[in-house]
Design a protein around this motif. Structure first.
Motif, PDB file in Angstrom:
ATOM      1  N   GLY A 243      -8.178 -12.743   3.254  1.00 51.70           N
ATOM      2  CA  GLY A 243      -7.443 -13.671   4.108  1.00 51.70           C
ATOM      3  C   GLY A 243      -7.735 -15.131   3.806  1.00 51.70           C
ATOM      4  N   LEU A 244      -8.937 -15.412   3.294  1.00 52.42           N
ATOM      5  CA  LEU A 244      -9.295 -16.779   2.935  1.00 52.42           C
ATOM      6  C   LEU A 244      -8.463 -17.316   1.773  1.00 52.42           C
ATOM      7  N   VAL A 245      -7.957 -16.413   0.948  1.00 56.75           N
ATOM      8  CA  VAL A 245      -7.125 -16.841  -0.184  1.00 56.75           C
ATOM      9  C   VAL A 245      -5.883 -17.556   0.336  1.00 56.75           C
ATOM     10  N   SER A 246      -5.241 -16.987   1.342  1.00 57.15           N
ATOM     11  CA  SER A 246      -4.058 -17.627   1.937  1.00 57.15           C
ATOM     12  C   SER A 246      -4.424 -18.935   2.617  1.00 57.15           C
ATOM     13  N   VAL A 247      -5.574 -18.964   3.262  1.00 56.70           N
ATOM     14  CA  VAL A 247      -6.010 -20.165   3.965  1.00 56.70           C
ATOM     15  C   VAL A 247      -6.227 -21.316   2.979  1.00 56.70           C
ATOM     16  N   ILE A 248      -6.928 -21.049   1.889  1.00 55.73           N
ATOM     17  CA  ILE A 248      -7.186 -22.122   0.929  1.00 55.73           C
ATOM     18  C   ILE A 248      -5.893 -22.540   0.225  1.00 55.73           C
ATOM     19  N   ARG A 249      -5.050 -21.564  -0.069  1.00 57.05           N
ATOM     20  CA  ARG A 249      -3.768 -21.884  -0.720  1.00 57.05           C
ATOM     21  C   ARG A 249      -2.915 -22.777   0.187  1.00 57.05           C
ATOM     22  N   ASP A 250      -2.855 -22.435   1.461  1.00 56.70           N
ATOM     23  CA  ASP A 250      -2.095 -23.247   2.424  1.00 56.70           C
ATOM     24  C   ASP A 250      -2.697 -24.649   2.562  1.00 56.70           C
ATOM     25  N   THR A 251      -4.020 -24.731   2.533  1.00 58.21           N
ATOM     26  CA  THR A 251      -4.693 -26.025   2.653  1.00 58.21           C
ATOM     27  C   THR A 251      -4.423 -26.892   1.425  1.00 58.21           C
ATOM     28  N   VAL A 252      -4.432 -26.294   0.252  1.00 55.66           N
ATOM     29  CA  VAL A 252      -4.099 -27.041  -0.970  1.00 55.66           C
ATOM     30  C   VAL A 252      -2.659 -27.536  -0.887  1.00 55.66           C
ATOM     31  N   HIS A 253      -1.782 -26.688  -0.396  1.00 57.37           N
ATOM     32  CA  HIS A 253      -0.376 -27.080  -0.240  1.00 57.37           C
ATOM     33  C   HIS A 253      -0.260 -28.273   0.720  1.00 57.37           C
ATOM     34  N   GLU A 254      -0.996 -28.200   1.820  1.00 57.85           N
ATOM     35  CA  GLU A 254      -0.977 -29.299   2.790  1.00 57.85           C
ATOM     36  C   GLU A 254      -1.545 -30.580   2.169  1.00 57.85           C
ATOM     37  N   PHE A 255      -2.627 -30.446   1.397  1.00 54.84           N
ATOM     38  CA  PHE A 255      -3.200 -31.611   0.715  1.00 54.84           C
ATOM     39  C   PHE A 255      -2.202 -32.199  -0.283  1.00 54.84           C
ATOM     40  N   GLU A 256      -1.545 -31.326  -1.008  1.00 56.69           N
ATOM     41  CA  GLU A 256      -0.553 -31.774  -1.991  1.00 56.69           C
ATOM     42  C   GLU A 256       0.496 -32.661  -1.325  1.00 56.69           C
ATOM     43  N   HIS A 257       0.969 -32.259  -0.153  1.00 55.11           N
ATOM     44  CA  HIS A 257       1.962 -33.055   0.576  1.00 55.11           C
ATOM     45  C   HIS A 257       1.355 -34.367   1.095  1.00 55.11           C
ATOM     46  N   ALA A 258       0.137 -34.299   1.595  1.00 50.87           N
ATOM     47  CA  ALA A 258      -0.517 -35.494   2.102  1.00 50.87           C
ATOM     48  C   ALA A 258      -0.817 -36.490   0.971  1.00 50.87           C
ATOM     49  N   TYR A 259      -1.213 -35.967  -0.165  1.00 48.82           N
ATOM     50  CA  TYR A 259      -1.605 -36.823  -1.295  1.00 48.82           C
ATOM     51  C   TYR A 259      -0.400 -37.455  -1.990  1.00 48.82           C
ATOM     52  N   PHE A 260       0.609 -36.643  -2.260  1.00 47.70           N
ATOM     53  CA  PHE A 260       1.772 -37.141  -2.975  1.00 47.70           C
ATOM     54  C   PHE A 260       2.839 -37.725  -2.057  1.00 47.70           C
TER      55      PHE A 260
END
Length: 153
Positions: A133-150
């Motif tokens: 389940g942590l795989v989805s959590v980290i993937r979603d967090t990276v996605h959220e960071f990607e939006h925040a960063y770019f």
């Protein structure tokens, strides 16, 4: 005798060599932010595959301990690579310190820091266990960071 000393020196220096895992800290001006994000996603996919293999190999009788250990090491290696990209690339080089008086920019800065911290913690937790389940959590967090960063919304 001189040759022996040179051989020993090469061995000692080779043993103390630390490979740089981030791009660089010069700064060289050659950055690939989107490439680093893609690498993080690739490391996450590798961790997910490793967890699947660890679970599958652990359920077999007899257990193939050699392969099991290799998958555990692989999972941990890729989690460390995520942590290195997060710290040595994004936190050290790319996310710039913002003056708190610029409240809008500071809010974005805090959001990026918070997401990077989460990514590092989730990578650590993926090293510690096999909770898929942590795989989805980290993937979603990276996605959220990607939006925040770019700045994508």
């Amino acid at each position: 005798m001189r040759t022996l000393g040179l051989i020993i020196l090469v061995i000692v220096l080779g043993g103390t060599y630390n490979k740089a895992t981030a791009h660089c800290e010069i700064p060289c001006g050659i950055y690939g932010d989107s490439v680093r994000i893609a690498l993080i996603y690739e490391h996450i996919a590798t961790i997910e595959k490793s967890i699947d293999q660890i679970r599958e190999l652990s359920s077999k009788d007899p257990v193939d301990y050699n392969q099991l250990v290799r998958w555990v090491m692989n999972k941990e290696e890729h989690a460390v690579k995520i942590q290195d990209i997060a710290a040595k690339y994004f936190l050290h080089q790319r996310i710039k310190i913002i003056d708190p008086s610029d409240t809008e920019a500071y809010g974005e800065y805090i959001k990026q820091l918070t997401l990077m911290h989460k990514i590092q913690v989730y990578a650590m937790k993926l090293k510690q266990g096999t909770e898929v389940g942590l795989v989805s959590v980290i993937r979603d967090t990276v996605h959220e960071f990607e939006h925040a960063y770019f700045g994508k919304h």
